[in-house]
Design an enzyme around this catalytic site. Structure first.
Site, mmCIF file in Angstrom:
data_model
loop_
_atom_site.group_PDB
_atom_site.id
_atom_site.type_symbol
_atom_site.label_atom_id
_atom_site.label_comp_id
_atom_site.label_asym_id
_atom_site.label_seq_id
_atom_site.Cartn_x
_atom_site.Cartn_y
_atom_site.Cartn_z
ATOM 1 N N SER A 169 -10.553 -5.184 7.077
ATOM 2 C CA SER A 169 -10.388 -6.623 7.308
ATOM 3 C C SER A 169 -9.576 -6.889 8.571
ATOM 4 O O SER A 169 -9.925 -7.767 9.367
ATOM 5 C CB SER A 169 -9.754 -7.311 6.099
ATOM 6 O OG SER A 169 -8.528 -6.716 5.792
ATOM 7 N N SER B 210 -8.117 -0.625 6.276
ATOM 8 C CA SER B 210 -7.970 -1.947 6.901
ATOM 9 C C SER B 210 -9.191 -2.425 7.675
ATOM 10 O O SER B 210 -9.112 -2.789 8.852
ATOM 11 C CB SER B 210 -6.758 -1.965 7.825
ATOM 12 O OG SER B 210 -5.638 -1.746 7.071
ATOM 13 N N GLY C 257 -12.688 -1.295 1.271
ATOM 14 C CA GLY C 257 -11.961 -0.892 0.058
ATOM 15 C C GLY C 257 -11.371 0.511 0.145
ATOM 16 O O GLY C 257 -10.797 1.003 -0.816
ATOM 17 N N HIS D 7 4.629 -0.220 2.117
ATOM 18 C CA HIS D 7 5.279 -1.399 1.539
ATOM 19 C C HIS D 7 6.651 -1.644 2.168
ATOM 20 O O HIS D 7 7.551 -2.181 1.537
ATOM 21 C CB HIS D 7 5.378 -1.288 0.012
ATOM 22 C CG HIS D 7 4.021 -1.379 -0.644
ATOM 23 N ND1 HIS D 7 3.430 -2.579 -0.944
ATOM 24 C CD2 HIS D 7 3.153 -0.413 -1.016
ATOM 25 C CE1 HIS D 7 2.237 -2.348 -1.493
ATOM 26 N NE2 HIS D 7 2.042 -1.040 -1.539
ATOM 27 N N ASP E 286 -1.225 -3.529 9.614
ATOM 28 C CA ASP E 286 -2.642 -3.222 9.843
ATOM 29 C C ASP E 286 -3.153 -3.882 11.125
ATOM 30 O O ASP E 286 -3.852 -3.275 11.936
ATOM 31 C CB ASP E 286 -3.497 -3.707 8.661
ATOM 32 C CG ASP E 286 -3.015 -3.152 7.337
ATOM 33 O OD1 ASP E 286 -2.187 -2.227 7.352
ATOM 34 O OD2 ASP E 286 -3.450 -3.653 6.286
ATOM 35 N N GLU F 257 -4.763 -14.293 7.872
ATOM 36 C CA GLU F 257 -4.850 -13.490 6.645
ATOM 37 C C GLU F 257 -3.938 -14.076 5.550
ATOM 38 O O GLU F 257 -4.334 -14.204 4.398
ATOM 39 C CB GLU F 257 -4.468 -12.041 6.978
ATOM 40 C CG GLU F 257 -4.580 -11.101 5.830
ATOM 41 C CD GLU F 257 -5.659 -10.026 5.999
ATOM 42 O OE1 GLU F 257 -6.148 -9.808 7.110
ATOM 43 O OE2 GLU F 257 -5.992 -9.419 4.971
ATOM 44 N N TYR G 114 0.176 -6.633 -5.478
ATOM 45 C CA TYR G 114 0.729 -6.675 -4.118
ATOM 46 C C TYR G 114 1.661 -7.885 -3.983
ATOM 47 O O TYR G 114 2.803 -7.772 -3.534
ATOM 48 C CB TYR G 114 -0.405 -6.752 -3.093
ATOM 49 C CG TYR G 114 0.049 -6.553 -1.672
ATOM 50 C CD1 TYR G 114 0.103 -5.295 -1.106
ATOM 51 C CD2 TYR G 114 0.454 -7.642 -0.902
ATOM 52 C CE1 TYR G 114 0.539 -5.109 0.201
ATOM 53 C CE2 TYR G 114 0.891 -7.473 0.401
ATOM 54 C CZ TYR G 114 0.924 -6.205 0.949
ATOM 55 O OH TYR G 114 1.368 -6.040 2.249
HETATM 56 C C1 GLA Z 1 -1.691 -3.149 2.828
HETATM 57 C C2 GLA Z 1 -1.154 -4.304 3.666
HETATM 58 C C3 GLA Z 1 -0.111 -3.829 4.672
HETATM 59 C C4 GLA Z 1 0.965 -2.979 4.006
HETATM 60 C C5 GLA Z 1 0.326 -1.908 3.130
HETATM 61 C C6 GLA Z 1 1.353 -1.130 2.338
HETATM 62 O O1 GLA Z 1 -2.422 -2.272 3.647
HETATM 63 O O2 GLA Z 1 -2.207 -4.936 4.337
HETATM 64 O O3 GLA Z 1 0.460 -4.939 5.333
HETATM 65 O O4 GLA Z 1 1.864 -3.772 3.272
HETATM 66 O O5 GLA Z 1 -0.617 -2.455 2.221
HETATM 67 O O6 GLA Z 1 2.167 -0.404 3.172
#
Ligand code: GLA
Length: 381
Positions: free
Chosen positions: A122, A120, A116, A29, A166, A154, A216
Site C-alpha cells: 500500500s 507494504s 498482505g 512498532h 513504510d 493513509e 494495531y
Molecule cells: C506496519 C505499519 C508500520 C509499522 C509496522 C510495525 O507495517 O504500517 O508503520 O508500525 O507495522 O513496525
C-alpha cells in the site's frame, strides 16, 4: 536529499513511476512511538503509468493485477468501498487540501509486491501514485512533501493508523543500503548492508489474520496510555521514545498489565535498533542474529502481535546453525518472517521448512530472496 520529483519523461505523453516495497531489519512498532527503525527498500515494486485524458474532471484507475477498474471525478473525492482505490483517492485528496490543481487522467497500476505479505504494497502504491501526479501536473512537491501527504492519506482517508516507516522507506530507499531512521525527527542515514556469505530470507506465511487492523490500533492506544503514565512521573516524556531502560525498570511494577509489557517492548526494541546499527557496521552478524531473536520474542510475548504460523517459522530456525537470527516482520498477525541465513544452505533449508510448514498448517510457504533497491523513481524511458 530534498530533490524535486520532476520528470525526465516530460516529452512523452505518459509518465511511469515505480515505488518499492520494504523490509525492516529490526525496529517493529517503534515508528509511531517516535522511535528508531532499520528498514530498506526492496526489488519488488508497484508501477503507476499515468497520462492526461483531456478532461477537466474525469479520471480512471486500472488495477491490472486485480483486473479491476475505478472511474471517478476530481470534484468528488470520497472514500470508496473498493479499498485499493482509496490509496489513490487519498493522495488526490491530500494534494487538493494543499490547494494543488489536477486535471483528468487515466492511470494503470501493476506490481509484484505481495499483497498482505507485510512488505507494504500500500505504501508503494501511494508513493508511486503521488509521485506520478506530482510529475504529470508539475505540482512542485519534494520527496518529503510526498511522504507527509502519503502518511496523512493513509491515516485520515484510508483509516489505517500506521506510522511513517513504510512510506519513508518506499520514497527514500537506496540500493544495497539500509536506512537508520529516527521516526520523530525524520533524521536518517544510509549504510551499506554487507552480509558476506549470509543473506536475508523472507518466508511468507501466506496468512493475514483479521485481527491485524484492530490490534494495531489497540497497540497504538496502549502505547499512548503508557507514555501518559510515564509523563506523570517524568514530565519530559512525550512518547515512549523518551523512556530509557532505567526509567522503565524503576516504573515497571507500578504500570498495569498489559501496558507495562507494551512499554517494555518499545523501550527494548529501540535499544535493539541502536545496537543493531553498531553491530552491523562492525560486521558482527552473530550478534545481529541474537537481536533478531530477541525482537521476535518481545513482539510475541510483550507486544502480542505474533501468531502460531510466524512463531512456528522462527522456532524452526533456532537449532539450525545456518540461521543466525529470525523474527516476524512488520505489523504482525501474518505476513513474513525475516531470517539471516548462510547463503549456501538456503535452498535446502527452504525445502525442509516449507515441507514442515505444510504438514503443520496445510499452507504453502513462499520464500523471497530480496535485493535492496532504490526508492521511488521514474521508470527508464
Ligand atoms: C506496519 C505499519 C508500520 C509499522 C509496522 C510495525 O507495517 O504500517 O508503520 O508500525 O507495522 O513496525
Amino acid at each position: 536529499m530534498h530533490e524535486k520529483a520532476t520528470s525526465p519523461q516530460a516529452s512523452h505523453d505518459y509518465i511511469e513511476v515505480r515505488s518499492p516495497g520494504r523490509i525492516n531489519l529490526i525496529g517493529e512498532h517503534t515508528d509511531y512511538n517516535g522511535g528508531f527503525v532499520l528498514p530498506a527498500a526492496i526489488d519488488k515494486q508497484i508501477i503507476v503509468k499515468i497520462a492526461t485524458n483531456g478532461s477537466d474532471d474525469s479520471c480512471s484507475l486500472e488495477a491490472k493485477n486485480l483486473s479491476e477498474n475505478f472511474d471517478f471525478s476530481l470534484s468528488r473525492i470520497e472514500p470508496q468501498s473498493q479499498s485499493w482505490a482509496n490509496y489513490a483517492l487519498g493522495m488526490i485528496h491530500e494534494f487538493q487540501k494543499l490547494g494543488l490543481s489536477m486535471r483528468g487522467f487515466d492511470a494503470s497500476i501493476e506490481g509484484n509486491v505481495p499483497i498482505g505479505g507485510g512488505m507494504s504494497s500500500s505504501a508503494a502504491f501511494e508513493c508511486s501514485f503521488g509521485f506520478a501526479l506530482n510529475a504529470i501536473f508539475k505540482l512542485g512537491l519534494e520527496r518529503m512533501d510526498i511522504i507527509q501527504a502519503a502518511q496523512r492519506a493513509e491515516n485520515d482517508f484510508v483509516g489505517t493508523q500506521c506510522g511513517v516507516m513504510d512510506i519513508f522507506t518506499s520514497v527514500m530507499g537506496k540500493a544495497d543500503h539500509v536506512i537508520m531512521l529516527d521516526c520523530r525527527s525524520l533524521d536518517y542515514s544510509y549504510f551499506p548492508l554487507q552480509l558476506g556469505d549470509y543473506e536475508l530470507l523472507l518466508l511468507n506465511t501466506n496468512v493475514s489474520h483479521s485481527l491485524a487492523d484492530t490490534a494495531y490500533n489497540t497497540r497504538r492506544q496502549e502505547c499512548e496510555t503508557g507514555a501518559g503514565l510515564f509523563q506523570k512521573k517524568y514530565p519530559k516524556v512525550n512518547q515512549l521514545r523518551d523512556v530509557d531502560a532505567a526509567m522503565l525498570e524503576s516504573f515497571y511494577d507500578t504500570l498495569p498489565d498489559p501496558i507495562n509489557r507494551r512499554c517494555r517492548h518499545v523501550v527494548t526494541e529501540n535499544l535493539r535498533v541502536q545496537e543493531a546499527t553498531k553491530v552491523l557496521a562492525q560486521g558482527n552478524l552473530q550478534r545481529m542474529g541474537e537481536l533478531m531473536y530477541a525482537s521476535h520474542n518481545s513482539l510475541r510475548d510483550d507486544y502480542e502481535v505474533s501468531c502460531p504460523e510466524l512463531d512456528f517459522l522462527v522456532h524452526e530456525t533456532v537449532h539450525r546453525p545456518e540461521v543466525l537470527g529470525s523474527r516476524m516482520m512488520g505489523g504482525g498477525f501474518g505476513g513474513c518472517t525475516l531470517s539471516l541465513i548462510h547463503s549456501p544452505a538456503r535452498e535446502q533449508f527452504v525445502e525442509e521448512i516449507a515441507k514442515r510448514y505444510k504438514e503443520s498448517f496445510s499452507l504453502e510457504l513462499t520464500p523471497y530472496h530480496v535485493k535492496l533497491a532504490d526508492g521511488t523513481g521514474f521508470m527508464p524511458a
